[in-house]
Design a protein around this motif. Structure first.
Motif, PDB file in Angstrom:
ATOM      1  N   GLY A  67       1.192  -1.232  -0.048  1.00 20.49           N
ATOM      2  CA  GLY A  67      -0.038  -0.069   0.030  1.00 20.49           C
ATOM      3  C   GLY A  67       0.966   1.699   0.153  1.00 20.49           C
ATOM      4  O   GLY A  67       0.521   2.252   0.535  1.00 20.49           O
ATOM      5  N   GLY A  68       2.124   1.126  -0.260  1.00 21.46           N
ATOM      6  CA  GLY A  68       2.704   2.349  -0.814  1.00 21.46           C
ATOM      7  C   GLY A  68       4.318   2.411   0.580  1.00 21.46           C
ATOM      8  O   GLY A  68       4.317   3.457   0.653  1.00 21.46           O
ATOM      9  N   ARG A  69       3.772   1.587   1.284  1.00 21.33           N
ATOM     10  CA  ARG A  69       4.460   1.933   2.726  1.00 21.33           C
ATOM     11  C   ARG A  69       5.586   0.552   2.383  1.00 21.33           C
ATOM     12  O   ARG A  69       4.708   0.226   2.444  1.00 21.33           O
ATOM     13  CB  ARG A  69       3.773   1.538   4.214  1.00 21.33           C
ATOM     14  CG  ARG A  69       2.030   3.003   4.185  1.00 21.33           C
ATOM     15  CD  ARG A  69       1.387   3.094   5.470  1.00 21.33           C
ATOM     16  NE  ARG A  69       2.102   2.441   6.609  1.00 21.33           N
ATOM     17  CZ  ARG A  69       1.378   2.183   7.797  1.00 21.33           C
ATOM     18  NH1 ARG A  69      -0.127   2.334   7.732  1.00 21.33           N
ATOM     19  NH2 ARG A  69       2.362   1.606   8.988  1.00 21.33           N
ATOM     20  N   PRO A  70       7.205   1.313   3.891  1.00 21.18           N
ATOM     21  CA  PRO A  70       7.630  -0.290   3.859  1.00 21.18           C
ATOM     22  C   PRO A  70       7.098  -1.278   4.393  1.00 21.18           C
ATOM     23  O   PRO A  70       6.130  -0.694   5.750  1.00 21.18           O
ATOM     24  CB  PRO A  70       8.599   0.925   4.573  1.00 21.18           C
ATOM     25  CG  PRO A  70       8.850   2.107   4.027  1.00 21.18           C
ATOM     26  CD  PRO A  70       7.209   2.485   4.141  1.00 21.18           C
ATOM     27  N   ILE A  71       6.767  -2.990   4.160  1.00 23.30           N
ATOM     28  CA  ILE A  71       6.493  -3.353   4.882  1.00 23.30           C
ATOM     29  C   ILE A  71       6.513  -3.075   6.545  1.00 23.30           C
ATOM     30  O   ILE A  71       6.035  -4.093   7.423  1.00 23.30           O
ATOM     31  CB  ILE A  71       6.370  -4.818   4.650  1.00 23.30           C
ATOM     32  CG1 ILE A  71       4.897  -6.060   4.677  1.00 23.30           C
ATOM     33  CG2 ILE A  71       7.124  -5.307   4.320  1.00 23.30           C
ATOM     34  CD1 ILE A  71       4.547  -7.130   3.650  1.00 23.30           C
ATOM     35  N   THR A  72       8.461  -3.092   6.140  1.00 23.06           N
ATOM     36  CA  THR A  72       9.309  -3.224   7.988  1.00 23.06           C
ATOM     37  C   THR A  72       8.521  -2.052   8.784  1.00 23.06           C
ATOM     38  O   THR A  72       8.406  -2.252  10.216  1.00 23.06           O
ATOM     39  CB  THR A  72       9.992  -2.978   7.833  1.00 23.06           C
ATOM     40  OG1 THR A  72      10.496  -1.655   7.294  1.00 23.06           O
ATOM     41  CG2 THR A  72      10.714  -3.963   6.723  1.00 23.06           C
ATOM     42  N   SER A  73       7.529  -0.705   8.532  1.00 24.95           N
ATOM     43  CA  SER A  73       6.735  -0.337   9.368  1.00 24.95           C
ATOM     44  C   SER A  73       5.819  -0.868   9.545  1.00 24.95           C
ATOM     45  O   SER A  73       5.436  -0.141  11.467  1.00 24.95           O
ATOM     46  CB  SER A  73       5.888   0.974   8.544  1.00 24.95           C
ATOM     47  OG  SER A  73       5.226   1.115   7.923  1.00 24.95           O
ATOM     48  N   LEU A  74       5.273  -1.775   9.845  1.00 23.64           N
ATOM     49  CA  LEU A  74       4.289  -2.491  10.043  1.00 23.64           C
ATOM     50  C   LEU A  74       4.270  -3.741  11.149  1.00 23.64           C
ATOM     51  O   LEU A  74       4.867  -3.759  10.902  1.00 23.64           O
ATOM     52  CB  LEU A  74       2.828  -3.573   9.042  1.00 23.64           C
ATOM     53  CG  LEU A  74       2.502  -2.581   7.628  1.00 23.64           C
ATOM     54  CD1 LEU A  74       2.248  -3.601   6.828  1.00 23.64           C
ATOM     55  CD2 LEU A  74       1.225  -1.353   8.460  1.00 23.64           C
ATOM     56  N   ASP A  75       3.489  -3.539  12.439  1.00 22.81           N
ATOM     57  CA  ASP A  75       3.884  -4.526  12.939  1.00 22.81           C
ATOM     58  C   ASP A  75       3.434  -5.857  12.569  1.00 22.81           C
ATOM     59  O   ASP A  75       2.920  -5.809  11.844  1.00 22.81           O
ATOM     60  CB  ASP A  75       2.974  -4.304  14.831  1.00 22.81           C
ATOM     61  CG  ASP A  75       1.047  -4.072  14.316  1.00 22.81           C
ATOM     62  OD1 ASP A  75       0.845  -5.752  14.853  1.00 22.81           O
ATOM     63  OD2 ASP A  75       0.620  -2.837  13.926  1.00 22.81           O
TER      64      ASP A  75
END
Length: 549
Positions: A400-408
């Motif tokens: 969704g345009g966000r780095p996946i590492t920023s998700l818990d």
């Protein structure tokens, strides 16, 4: 000792139960020793009163004897009851604690341990740790307190007897067990190692039996199991001999204490400083107090194995990164789940060739993409990268345009529904297996998922329907049925990205095509990532990425 202290900190939620169990054990010990000592005093006093023709108030001591007998019985029952309750609560805590640590364990670290080794740490090693308090710490504390009170009581009559009793109790309960435990430490560690190796060999024999038979290696493998079993039995016999030696030493100390009591109290009786009933009471008390140190030899002998098990469990737990505060509060899923991989590089070990080197890949929301290639080309590894089970050496994964590492971790998992190449079915019912994907799913949703994959008629014909037990790893199902069930479970999970890894295993081409057609027709806006080495379903994919030439 640091390992034991760390273990006790994990016991904090059940400290109250453990303390109550230890208190009841102490109460039982005091009632046991008091019953023997008071009975000796009472019998001697009644005999002397009968010889002298004098009267004796027998109501009070007889009532105390009855009370001690009742307390002993009730205390022993209560100690067992509370101890088991504390142990079950501790089992739930320790196993959940370790499983949660394993969830965050890097895949490379997890892969360094075979399944049997992990099973031994989760079962055998934890079994030892769960009983440390009740079998080691509590008996030691009870022996110190109960034995100390008995020695103090003896000191009221004869200090020398109290000193002799204390010395013999320490010898039987501490000195001898510690010396024997030091000799047994190597055996304890060796026993844990052999149990792990034997468990691994047994699992290999069961799971790899066809290969062993095909290559004619079953005899060699059987000989290996027999050798491990013989070594384990030898270690257990050695430990048994050490336990017998320590018990013999404790028995000797107990009889020495009895004779010491006789030798030291008879002169007091002759001098008129001690009555006959008191002599009988002290002699029997000197022997009864050794009940307090009876459990200690076995506890000290098990210490080596306990420490080794603690080391193994904490080594596994410490390999996982600590959970951050962000991981404890799930974030909302992205409003869009377009997947983009940019410049991904990954290899399994520094000495191995890179599976990906600057790899780019896109899966738009609602899109259908297939990854096609032979085994070992990196298709399944891409799933591990997407779901966070492995981390790329370089590159970025965007969701969704966000780095996946920023998700818990929890939010990241909610974005994907995966039917892995290995079905991952657990021992349980069909209903329980499906509800792993969505615990809130009702029976209607379960039947829809089964209808989608073509299992509804099969399940409906079963006598117990959704409550049919499928056995470990779906043992009662055929390979094709297990694969269909895994796809049904993934489809049931309310995640925006559906990943099917070799969904046609165990199915013919027509059945596989029908399965994929049914899933694609019911995507309802979800993205589909199909991983396969076959042609079924490719015609309905929007994009096909080929691996390995």
């Amino acid at each position: 000792m640091s390992l034991l202290l760390r273990l006790l900190l994990l016991y904090r939620p059940v400290w109250g139960w453990l303390a109550l169990a230890a208190f009841l054990a102490l109460l039982t010990l005091l009632a046991q020793t008091g019953l023997m000592a008071l009975s000796g005093w009472f019998i001697a006093a009644m005999a002397l009163a009968g010889v002298a023709g004098s009267s004796l108030n027998y109501f009070t001591p007889s009532a105390l004897i009855r009370a001690a007998a009742i307390v002993r019985t009730a205390g022993r029952y209560g100690e067992r009851l509370v101890g088991h309750e504390a142990t079950f609560r501790l089992i739930a805590r320790l196993r959940v604690w370790l499983y949660r640590r394993l969830e965050r364990l890097p895949l490379a670290v997890r892969g360094a341990h075979d399944g049997a080794d992990l099973a031994q740490r989760l079962r055998g090693d934890l079994d030892r740790l769960e009983t440390v308090f009740l079998r080691l710490i509590a008996p030691l504390a009870v022996a110190l307190v109960g034995g100390g009170l008995g020695v103090l009581w003896m000191g009221r009559f004869e200090p020398d007897l109290a000193l002799a009793e204390a010395a013999l109790l320490l010898a039987a309960g501490v000195a001898v067990p510690v010396m024997v435990a030091r000799a047994a430490a190597r055996r304890g560690v060796r026993q844990v190692t052999l149990l792990t190796a034997l468990s691994g060999a047994a699992v290999e024999a069961v799971q790899g039996l066809p290969e062993l038979l095909v290559f004619g290696a079953e005899r060699r493998h059987r000989e290996r199991i027999e050798a491990l079993s013989s070594d384990l039995i030898a270690e257990q016999i050695g430990l048994g001999r050490l336990i017998a030696l320590s018990q013999a030493a404790g028995l000797l100390c107990g009889h020495l204490a009895l004779w010491a009591a006789v030798v030291l109290t008879v002169p007091l009786l002759a001098e008129g400083r001690l009555g006959g009933p008191d002599l009988a009471m002290l002699v029997l008390l000197a022997l009864a107090l050794f009940e307090a140190v009876t459990p200690l030899p076995a506890a000290f002998l098990a210490l080596g194995g306990v420490i080794e098990s603690a080391r193994r469990v904490f080594a596994l737990a410490d390999a996982a990164p600590n959970a951050s505060e962000a991981e404890t509060v799930p974030q909302p899923c992205p409003t869009r789940c377009d997947l983009s991989l940019r410049g991904i590089t990954y290899r399994w070990g520094a000495e191995r060739a890179a599976l990906f080197d600057g790899f780019d890949f896109d899966l738009p929301q609602g899109g259908r993409v297939a990854l096609v290639g032979p085994s070992g080309s990196g298709k399944s590894t891409l799933v591990l990268l997407l779901t966070g089970l492995v981390t790329p050496e370089a590159g970025t994964i965007l969701l969704g345009g966000r780095p996946i590492t920023s998700l818990d971790d929890e939010t990241r998992r909610r974005c994907f529904a995966v039917a892995p190449q290995s079905c991952g079915l657990f021992s349980g019912t069909l209903r329980a297996s499906l509800r792993l994907a969505d615990p809130e799913a009702d029976d209607a949703a379960l039947w829809r998922s089964l209808t989608l994959v073509g299992l509804a008629d099969f399940v409906a014909a079963l006598p117990e329907g959704l409550d049919t037990w499928i056995g470990a790893a779906g043992l009662t199902l055929s390979g094709g049925q297990a694969r269909r069930l895994a796809v049904a479970r993934a489809w049931l999970r309310p995640a925006p990205v559906l990943i099917l890894d070799e969904p046609g295993e165990g199915l013919d081409s027509e059945a596989e095509q029908a399965l994929l057609d049914a899933v694609i027709d019911q995507l309802d806006g979800r993205s589909l990532l199909l991983i396969t080495h076959r042609s079924a379903g490719l015609a309905r994919m929007e994009h096909v990425v080929r691996f390995g030439g």
